[in-house]
Design a protein around this motif. Structure first.
Motif: not given
Length: 122
Positions: A30-33, A52-53, A71, A73, A76, A97
């Motif tokens: 979840s941290r990254y594009a 993006t996140s 996405r 999150n 995942n 990512a």
């Protein structure tokens, strides 16, 4: 190390649709594009869509209006809905990512998965 497993590819006629999925291992998803990339035979890998996140999206001109990246999150997982497919969309599709959430430049973070083959042909 984060690993990616892409799925959902196949053979489809021009004008058809496919939905690709990319499942990522690891809790940092979840941290990254996230980006979807493709590589056609004899060509370099190109980035076609990013999310993006926070959910902002970007698309290559060649797929804009036809592809949708999203996405989840919690799962995942990143998706690529592909509509109005054309023969020139034929390629192996990958996800990764990326530190650069826009199209044109890439800084992929992890090793590439096996990809999923998309073939658009009548």
């Amino acid at each position: 190390q984060v690993q990616f497993v892409e799925s959902g590819g196949g053979l489809v006629q021009p004008g058809g649709s496919l939905r690709l999925s990319c499942a990522a291992s690891g809790s940092i998803f979840s941290r990254y594009a996230m980006g979807w990339y493709r590589q056609a035979p004899g060509k370099q890998r190109e980035k076609v869509a990013t999310v993006t996140s926070g959910g902002s999206t970007n698309y290559a001109d060649s797929v804009k209006g036809r592809f949708t990246i999203s996405r989840d999150n919690a799962k995942n997982t990143v998706y690529l809905q592909m509509n109005s497919l054309k023969p020139e969309d034929t390629a192996v599709y990958y996800c990764n990512a990326d530190l650069i959430p826009t199209i044109g430049r890439s800084w992929s973070l992890y090793s590439w998965g096996q990809g999923t083959q998309v073939t658009v042909s009548s």
